[in-house]
Scaffold this motif. Structure first.
Motif, PDB file in Angstrom:
ATOM      1  N   LEU A   1      32.643  58.535   5.443  1.00  0.00           N
ATOM      2  CA  LEU A   1      31.917  59.602   6.129  1.00  0.00           C
ATOM      3  C   LEU A   1      31.099  60.420   5.140  1.00  0.00           C
ATOM      4  O   LEU A   1      31.513  60.619   3.997  1.00  0.00           O
ATOM      5  N   GLU A   2      29.971  60.922   5.591  1.00  0.00           N
ATOM      6  CA  GLU A   2      29.232  61.951   4.855  1.00  0.00           C
ATOM      7  C   GLU A   2      29.710  63.319   5.354  1.00  0.00           C
ATOM      8  O   GLU A   2      29.695  63.564   6.567  1.00  0.00           O
ATOM      9  N   PRO A   3      30.120  64.218   4.476  1.00  0.00           N
ATOM     10  CA  PRO A   3      30.482  65.560   4.928  1.00  0.00           C
ATOM     11  C   PRO A   3      29.324  66.287   5.608  1.00  0.00           C
ATOM     12  O   PRO A   3      29.542  67.124   6.484  1.00  0.00           O
ATOM     13  N   ILE A   4      28.095  65.983   5.188  1.00  0.00           N
ATOM     14  CA  ILE A   4      26.877  66.366   5.912  1.00  0.00           C
ATOM     15  C   ILE A   4      25.997  65.132   5.951  1.00  0.00           C
ATOM     16  O   ILE A   4      25.697  64.547   4.905  1.00  0.00           O
ATOM     17  N   GLN A   5      25.571  64.722   7.132  1.00  0.00           N
ATOM     18  CA  GLN A   5      24.682  63.568   7.239  1.00  0.00           C
ATOM     19  C   GLN A   5      23.254  64.000   6.915  1.00  0.00           C
ATOM     20  O   GLN A   5      22.632  64.749   7.667  1.00  0.00           O
ATOM     21  N   GLY A   6      22.741  63.520   5.788  1.00  0.00           N
ATOM     22  CA  GLY A   6      21.424  63.943   5.338  1.00  0.00           C
ATOM     23  C   GLY A   6      20.273  63.275   6.065  1.00  0.00           C
ATOM     24  O   GLY A   6      19.386  63.943   6.621  1.00  0.00           O
ATOM     25  N   GLU A   7      20.255  61.942   6.078  1.00  0.00           N
ATOM     26  CA  GLU A   7      19.136  61.218   6.669  1.00  0.00           C
ATOM     27  C   GLU A   7      19.058  61.400   8.174  1.00  0.00           C
ATOM     28  O   GLU A   7      18.010  61.171   8.781  1.00  0.00           O
ATOM     29  N   ALA A   8      20.137  61.791   8.805  1.00  0.00           N
ATOM     30  CA  ALA A   8      20.135  62.042  10.250  1.00  0.00           C
ATOM     31  C   ALA A   8      19.461  63.368  10.589  1.00  0.00           C
ATOM     32  O   ALA A   8      19.230  63.663  11.765  1.00  0.00           O
ATOM     33  N   GLY A   9      19.171  64.172   9.564  1.00  0.00           N
ATOM     34  CA  GLY A   9      18.536  65.460   9.797  1.00  0.00           C
ATOM     35  C   GLY A   9      19.416  66.632   9.493  1.00  0.00           C
ATOM     36  O   GLY A   9      19.289  67.708  10.072  1.00  0.00           O
TER      37      GLY A   9
ATOM     38  N   CYS B   1      24.738  65.319  -0.413  1.00  0.00           N
ATOM     39  CA  CYS B   1      25.213  66.696  -0.248  1.00  0.00           C
ATOM     40  C   CYS B   1      26.046  67.192  -1.421  1.00  0.00           C
ATOM     41  O   CYS B   1      26.467  68.356  -1.431  1.00  0.00           O
ATOM     42  N   GLY B   2      26.291  66.355  -2.434  1.00  0.00           N
ATOM     43  CA  GLY B   2      27.133  66.757  -3.543  1.00  0.00           C
ATOM     44  C   GLY B   2      26.388  67.410  -4.689  1.00  0.00           C
ATOM     45  O   GLY B   2      25.174  67.618  -4.656  1.00  0.00           O
ATOM     46  N   VAL B   3      27.131  67.766  -5.728  1.00  0.00           N
ATOM     47  CA  VAL B   3      26.616  68.299  -7.007  1.00  0.00           C
ATOM     48  C   VAL B   3      25.836  69.601  -6.809  1.00  0.00           C
ATOM     49  O   VAL B   3      24.708  69.755  -7.258  1.00  0.00           O
ATOM     50  N   GLY B   4      26.443  70.551  -6.095  1.00  0.00           N
ATOM     51  CA  GLY B   4      25.871  71.890  -5.985  1.00  0.00           C
ATOM     52  C   GLY B   4      24.847  72.056  -4.891  1.00  0.00           C
ATOM     53  O   GLY B   4      24.416  73.193  -4.626  1.00  0.00           O
ATOM     54  N   ARG B   5      24.447  71.001  -4.250  1.00  0.00           N
ATOM     55  CA  ARG B   5      23.380  71.058  -3.248  1.00  0.00           C
ATOM     56  C   ARG B   5      23.684  72.055  -2.134  1.00  0.00           C
ATOM     57  O   ARG B   5      22.776  72.735  -1.634  1.00  0.00           O
ATOM     58  N   THR B   6      24.942  72.168  -1.723  1.00  0.00           N
ATOM     59  CA  THR B   6      25.303  73.032  -0.598  1.00  0.00           C
ATOM     60  C   THR B   6      25.971  74.336  -1.029  1.00  0.00           C
ATOM     61  O   THR B   6      26.531  75.055  -0.206  1.00  0.00           O
ATOM     62  N   GLY B   7      25.919  74.633  -2.323  1.00  0.00           N
ATOM     63  CA  GLY B   7      26.536  75.854  -2.821  1.00  0.00           C
ATOM     64  C   GLY B   7      27.949  75.670  -3.316  1.00  0.00           C
ATOM     65  O   GLY B   7      28.564  76.611  -3.811  1.00  0.00           O
TER      66      GLY B   7
END
Length: 407
Positions: free
Chosen positions: A195-203, A233-239
């Motif tokens: 799973l992606e914790p946040i789906q990026g390509e889906a929007g 979504c990793g490496v600081g991208r989401t805070g």
């Protein structure tokens, strides 16, 4: 034989591109020649605020002094050595990733495999799951995990998959965020849940509260690995260092890339607990993975995020941007954390918004006809964000007018 492009116009460079490169991406929108901070310039000298960041890659923006210093010094010392040997940057990067994953509890108990991209990281993780003796993998609809054959098998979008089928099998897709569907799909023969914790390509679709924890419980019930794809979504991208840390859930496998190298190609598979030792000599490999220069670049990114307080900056600026975007009535929803932001438009005019933004000097992205994605450098300033927000209504005006005129 000259290959110089610095004295050529945008049209000339794009024409040469069309003649010389495979048409896998369609014609490029711009021929970029220079970048500094969060700004890039095209071959005609026009400046753009880069709100896409190379698709969540350029963590420190363009030409950051720490990146330039790290890459230059390492390349001048030791460039490439193959994986018959190791280097200080390779070992230090692996140790740093484990420390960041462990957080306040101390370094996570695990091991790292270094690759060159997100799709390679996911390919390696997919192979790792086969070492459990099981083959079944459950993934979410709307997820994107890469374009190589293994990673593509885990990616649900039919337009990506169908031209290359048959793909590696025994993959089940379930609706993202639906814990009941996930529980129904996982059995004692399931190797992994991915799973992606946040789906990026889906929007930029954020996991509902409790979903990742439910996935952990389901995985534990069946002796299944829980694998989080944090490539985007990793490496600081989401805070946070890693988005899954927001949930408090500890996975068995984490895959990373994109922002980890700040523009230098690198990916990573982190196996935690029993997953750390599933890959053994001869099971997997890479020529360039763990390259000292790539590792030095990644260490510069991680060090700068910490030393410059970028996690706090990203959190606050993301909240400010999302509030500003949501104030526009033609935006029906704004999602995300930190500087990974997705929004829905009241009409399917996202392509026109991308064009209007570019004309106004901004680079944004269209994941779907009704969605816009922003993933700017983590060093984006408040003033730069405010300039975009001030121009945002005019961008939408131009997009709506263009869409109306065209259809």
């Amino acid at each position: 034989m000259s290959t110089q492009t610095q004295d050529q116009t945008q049209e000339q460079v794009v024409g040469r591109y069309t003649d010389a490169l495979m048409n896998t991406f369609g014609p490029p929108k711009l021929a970029l020649v220079r970048g500094e901070g969060s700004t890039v310039w095209d071959a005609d000298g026009k400046a753009y605020l880069d709100l896409l960041g190379g698709i969540a890659v350029n963590s420190l923006g363009h030409a950051h002094p720490a990146m330039m210093k790290a890459v230059t010094e390492q390349l001048g010392t030791l460039g490439h050595i193959s994986n018959f040997f190791t280097s200080g940057p390779q070992v230090e990067l692996a140790e740093t990733l484990l420390a960041l994953l462990g957080g306040d509890a101390g370094p996570a108990q695990g091991k790292v495999f270094l690759a060159n991209s997100g799709t390679e990281a996911n390919e390696g993780a997919f192979k790792l799951t086969r070492r459990t003796g099981r083959t079944h993998v459950v993934v979410a609809e709307g997820g994107f995990h890469g374009r190589t054959m293994g990673a593509l098998a885990l990616t649900s979008k039919a337009a990506y998959r169908e031209p290359f089928e048959p793909l590696p099998g025994d993959v089940t897709f379930v609706p993202y965020g639906d814990a009941e569907a996930l529980a129904a799909a996982v059995t004692d023969e399931t190797a992994a849940i991915c799973l992606e914790p946040i789906q990026g390509e889906a929007g930029v679709v954020v996991a509902p509260d409790g979903y990742l924890a439910a996935a952990r419980s389901i995985a534990d019930e069946h002796g299944t690995l829980l694998w989080f794809d944090e490539v985007q979504c990793g490496v600081g991208r989401t805070g946070l260092w890693f988005e899954h840390q927001r949930s408090g859930v500890v996975p068995d496998v984490v895959t990373l890339a994109k922002g980890l190298g700040g523009g230098y190609p690198i990916g990573a598979v982190v196996g935690l607990g029993r997953a750390a030792d599933l890959l053994q000599p001869g099971n997997h490999g890479t020529t360039f993975g763990g390259n000292p220069v790539a590792c030095a670049a990644a260490l510069a990114v991680l060090t700068t995020i910490e030393s410059d307080g970028l996690l706090e900056h990203v959190t606050g600026l993301g909240e400010h941007l999302r509030a500003g975007l949501a104030a526009e009535p033609r935006v029906t929803e704004v999602r995300g954390h930190g500087l990974l932001i997705g929004l829905d438009l009241a009409e399917p005019v996202a392509a026109a918004v991308v064009d209007a933004a570019q004309a106004a000097g901004y680079i944004v992205n269209m994941p779907t006809p009704t969605r816009i994605r922003l993933a700017p450098p983590l060093v984006l300033t408040r003033a730069e964000a405010d300039a975009f927000l001030a121009d945002w209504p005019g961008i939408l005006d131009a997009a709506w007018a263009a869409a109306k005129a065209g259809g």
